[in-house]
Design an enzyme around this catalytic site. Structure first.
Site, PDB file in Angstrom:
ATOM      1  N   LEU A  60       0.688  -1.266  -0.057  1.00  0.00           N
ATOM      2  CA  LEU A  60       0.116  -0.149  -0.062  1.00  0.00           C
ATOM      3  C   LEU A  60       0.720   1.148   0.117  1.00  0.00           C
ATOM      4  CD1 LEU A  60      -2.793  -1.006   2.319  1.00  0.00           C
ATOM      5  CD2 LEU A  60      -2.909  -0.621   0.032  1.00  0.00           C
TER       6      LEU A  60
ATOM      7  N   GLU B  26      -6.641   3.658  -0.572  1.00  0.00           N
ATOM      8  CA  GLU B  26      -5.190   3.768   0.080  1.00  0.00           C
ATOM      9  C   GLU B  26      -4.911   4.373   1.045  1.00  0.00           C
ATOM     10  OE1 GLU B  26      -3.944   1.512  -1.784  1.00  0.00           O
ATOM     11  OE2 GLU B  26      -4.687   1.551  -3.679  1.00  0.00           O
TER      12      GLU B  26
END
Length: 383
Positions: A238, A362
């Site tokens: 991520l 995200e």
């Protein structure tokens, strides 16, 4: 309209990446993306091989058909593709920074050889199954489980808001085991693995977004990513994706800004262009400032990343501030265009609604704020 001349700081190779990605966006995406957005479609199978041929998929990775480009070059490519549409950069990001990075960083040699060359070429697509219907910002409490049965693993659960989910040839699925969170490679044809596209979106419409269901999905022991143990595995991926967003958001904001400047020069009211009025010039000036500051943040974090010195907190800083800046620019540009700003004849409303999703995925704005708060005080506010 780059008063700070940030692009002058790029190397010749980085400028070549910029020009290549910008030309691809102008020729293959921009003429069609408003229609894709309106129809809620995205021709990913047509675009992926072309992006692969240009070396834009997994471009920051090395070996296995990946070009091993620098962090700034990768960021520039994200900027230019998101200048066309956030959905295109999202596809590139999920393919390269999430799915391919998970395999490259945590996979076995056999897994890398099987998937990475084809994914880099755009011949095989990947997705990243972490987010769940009830667990977005809190992946540690995910419900998806994997249990050993003999030499196999059996997965049960569901994942939500998965970009590329229904078109992916392989899904990187994160699940809780008795030994902690682990990652598994689940090919699309695996029995019990199904996907369902999410429709009626008003944001990221030119993007494939899906729900994944795993019903007694049986995979061999070799399907587990051997070097990913605990949440550090998915969170490491991520961080790569968030870095791309730092640059990508600038592209979306830039397109809105350029549309507003052109409109302000040509739209006349009260006998002169609206760009001649002080209030309009103030809006344009603040847009230029916001994008200039965002560009400096992106370039600085990119150079830190290339030196191996960037931290997750710095990435959170960049993702938070640059997406906020781009969204503010889009909203201000929409006001300059007036009623025309809400039509797909101009790119502004499309980027504005897309950025509402970019602000959330995200890591939400709130989570990144608390990451910075913890860095400042040493106290976690969300654990």
């Amino acid at each position: 309209m780059d008063l700070l001349r940030i692009d002058d700081q790029f190397t010749d190779e980085e400028r070549l990446v910029r020009d290549t990605a910008r030309r691809f966006a102008a020729e293959r995406i921009e003429p069609h993306v408003a229609d894709w957005f309106e129809a809620g479609t995205f021709p990913v199978r047509d675009l992926a091989p072309a992006l692969g041929e240009l070396g834009l998929l997994g471009m920051h990775l090395s070996g296995y058909g990946c070009p091993g480009a620098g962090a700034v070059a990768y960021g520039i490519a994200c900027r230019e593709l998101e200048a066309a549409d956030s959905g295109v950069r999202s596809f590139m990001s999920v393919q390269g920074s999430l799915a391919m990075t998970a395999i490259h960083k945590y996979g076995s040699e056999e897994q890398k050889q099987e998937w990475l060359p084809r994914m880099a070429a755009g011949q095989a697509l990947g997705c990243f199954g972490l987010t769940e219907p009830d667990h977005g910002s809190d992946p540690a409490n995910m419900n998806t489980r994997a249990k050993r049965e003999g030499s196999d693993w059996v997965l049960n659960g569901s994942k939500m808001w998965i970009t590329n989910g229904s078109v992916a040839d392989v899904a990187v699925v994160w699940a809780r085991t008795d030994e902690g969170v682990r990652g598994f490679l689940v090919p699309r044809e695996t029995r019990g693995f199904t996907s369902r596209d999410i429709h009626k979106k008003l944001s990221l419409r030119a993007s494939v977004t899906s729900e994944l269901s795993l019903d007694d999905v049986r995979v061999p022991a070799e399907a587990m990513l051997p070097d990913a143990a605990g949440l550090r595995g998915p969170l490491g991926c991520l961080s790569e994706a968030r870095y791309g967003i730092i640059w990508g958001a600038i592209g979306a904001g830039r397109t809105c800004y350029e549309a507003a400047v052109e409109y302000a020069k040509t739209r006349e009211q009260f006998g002169k262009p609206i760009g001649a009025f002080q209030l309009t010039q103030e809006k344009l000036a603040w847009m230029e400032i916001a994008l200039g500051q965002a560009g400096l943040v992106a370039l600085h974090i990119g150079r830190l990343k290339e030196a191996g010195e960037a931290t997750p907190q710095q990435v959170s800083f960049g993702k938070l501030t640059n997406v906020r800046a781009a969204l503010d620019v889009a909203r201000s540009a929409r006001s300059v265009l007036g009623a025309n700003g809400v039509t797909l004849e101009y790119p502004v409303i499309r980027h504005m609604t897309n950025l509402e999703s970019v602000l959330t995925y995200e890591g939400t704005q709130e989570i990144h704020t608390l990451v910075l708060g913890q860095a400042i005080t040493g106290i976690s506010a969300y654990r």
